[in-house]
Design a protein around this motif. Sequence first.
Motif: not given
Length: 779
Positions: A331, A338, A358, A361-362, A634, A662
Amino acid sequence: MPAKLLTHLRLLHPSLPTASMKLGPSSHSSRAIPLLYRIFPFKLKYHGLLLLGRDSPPGFRMLSAQPHRDRYFSRSDGRRSGREVGAVKARPKSLIEDEAELSDWVSDLRTDSLRGKLTSEDDDSDRERGFRGGRGRSGRNETKRRRRESDSEEFGESIRQRTPRSSGGKSYGNGRDSSRATGRFESKEDDEEFSPRTRRRLGDRSVRGSMTSPMRRKGSGRVLDDQRGSKPQRRNGGMVKAEEERRSLTDLISEEEEEEEEETEVDESDDGDDDEYVKRGTNSLFGAPSGESVRVASPEKSASNSYLSETRFDQCAVSPPSLKGIRDAGYEKMTVVQEATLPFILKGKDVLAKAKTGTGKTVAFLLPSIEVVLKSCAPERDQKQPPILVLVICPTRELASQAASEANTLLKYHPSIGVQVVIGGTRLALEQKRMQANPCQILVATPGRLRDHIENTAGFATRLMGVKVLVLDEADHLLDMGFRKDIEKIIAAVPKQRQTLLFSATVAEEVRQICHIALKRDHEFINTVEEGTEETHSQVRQMHLVAPLDKQFSMLYTILKDHIADDVHFKVLVFCTTAMVTALVADVLEELSLNVRQIHSRKSQSYRTRVSDEFRKSKGLILVTSDVSARGVDYPDVTLVIQMGLPADREQYIHRLGRTGRKGKEGQGILLLAPWEEFFLSTVKDLPITKAPVPSVDPDTKKKVERALSHVEMKSKEAAYQAWLGYYNSNKKIGKDKYRLVELANEFSRCMGLDTPPAIPKLILGKMGLRNVPGLRSK
Ligand SMILES: Nc1ncnc2c1ncn2[C@@H]1O[C@H](COP(=O)(O)OP(=O)(O)OP(=O)(O)O)[C@@H](O)[C@H]1O
């Protein structure tokens, strides 16, 4: 509210007021812009990003980080133009949603009170309160036993024939060349009356109103606080009796099918420690967010419709080890959600965040949670029960495992921080040992299993008193009736002084009304779904197909064949209404030699984990699934999502569809309904769902499907029939006319190739309120 309904509600909840309670309209926060100016001083040239929700209750703030429709991935079909959809618009609900409530519903039958919604089946299967033949077994205490009683029993139902609307071409491939009729929904059966879910919610709202009505709250958060530590609410005698009946029923109809108890395959963090590292990390990195360190996506970038913002993680106030973990995960830029939430969370605010499926959010809640752990003092080495600092609750086992695994990825360079996961279907003792032996500052759990630990694991409650951050992933679902009691219990078990984060792709108005049971009053509502746009992705093509039941298997097969022919990298999810219907559909497709797997609550956890992992990594595979895969899971690169039969509600439709498309990828969704299920379309009429071309089923295919059906085991058909009957029985619209319901169920039975509908145990028929209904066979 009708007086009669209120009487019933009072039976269910003794604290209901004697007069119906009306919730006033929400007022609107005028504080949003000034506050955001303070936080993002140079950003409000993008004031278009800040949308004050006209309906926002006090304390809510809507931040749209995507003011323009994504153009990057959008198709130029213009389907969406001119649609005006409130981002958090209240809308009707239609169905019982999760299995936990199914059991409540069964219990309620005796009191003839309002029914909850029917769940398609389990979410958190460890809470498995459904009504299902089998797996009942005694436990240490009521909670435990109840929890182990299994997932929903499956019930079932059927059709009225109506000629499906015809349409042009047939391709179900990648959809690029398919004809795209923009059919309008005729929804002849639009609800004039409340759906069961709406009724339940009305009741629920009244209950809430009596305790914590947001409209009259002065410090609504406080109301819950007051409840913390108090004893569970006393239930009235009727309810207790009904529950006892349900339990004894479950015991009676037990199939003695012990669920395998196996360890999950979730990675565990190592047990190294590096206090120095932790301290270093805490030195200078955790100031309040400022305009310099965090940026909101610019309108220009948002217009590109990317799920990513322009802000890089290394521009944010997060620790170097976290940044290294993020980099290793691949990432670089933050996603919009985010970027929008991080400054608030790092600042210690409670946050309710809504962002499309997708879109990361996690990580949005895990990353700042890890920073909170870093900031906290390292526990004493000899501390027997080191505190749990972050508690993440997920509604399903798969989702909990996935979140734990994401946490481990982010924690790669935080050797002293450990993540543990506690979920149903695994041995409690094993989890107890793991939590004892390994670092466990972050705990990811499903609600039912967490309650088990609270009640049965020595010292666990003490450890929970260290919680600084509580996260509810899929918050709207967790706050719904099916989980509410567990969540209330969990909230009561963690300190009042904590930060709470609620994340979901859907936040219905009802959820906003009750989120104060978890959140502080001054929480932030961060909505990255632009007001006036759909909650689904523009790059996902959505279609619906209405066809009589007896044509659906053949159509499904044809759709799948076309899709496979069209896309060699196909990866398809087929959602079904209940676990047993899922098993049946999977069996049929397998008989048709398709590459199929199945996942649902009746499978052991080890099997579920295995299949889930396989599907995650594979291409060229079809996963037939119940709603255990509906939310949060996911699976990368899903090309097509098919939903067969009525989704539990609008939200479930959106979450299921969200398994494709996603991270900005393209995808397709097909909703396959019987004519009498067409009313559902009115609940999603603001979404760009077009009428699908009717696939032409040639006689050979028809024969092949019939042959495949004839090879499916009788047991599987019987179970599917019962499940089907139960599912639709609990739907207010379909279940209200029992004669019609049974006709439809028997239609379904014929579709499976059965001349006579399978017999159902009398006890179950009684519980379903279907005893002596003509057309049913009992045993
Ligand atoms: N900043 C990022 N850059 C690229 N990929 C990311 C980033 N953050 C998360 N992801 C990836 O995006 C995917 C989707 O993330 P996640 O599952 O958290 O989505 P979600 O919004 O929670 O979806 P759902 O609503 O379905 O639960 C995951 O594969 C995750 O690893």
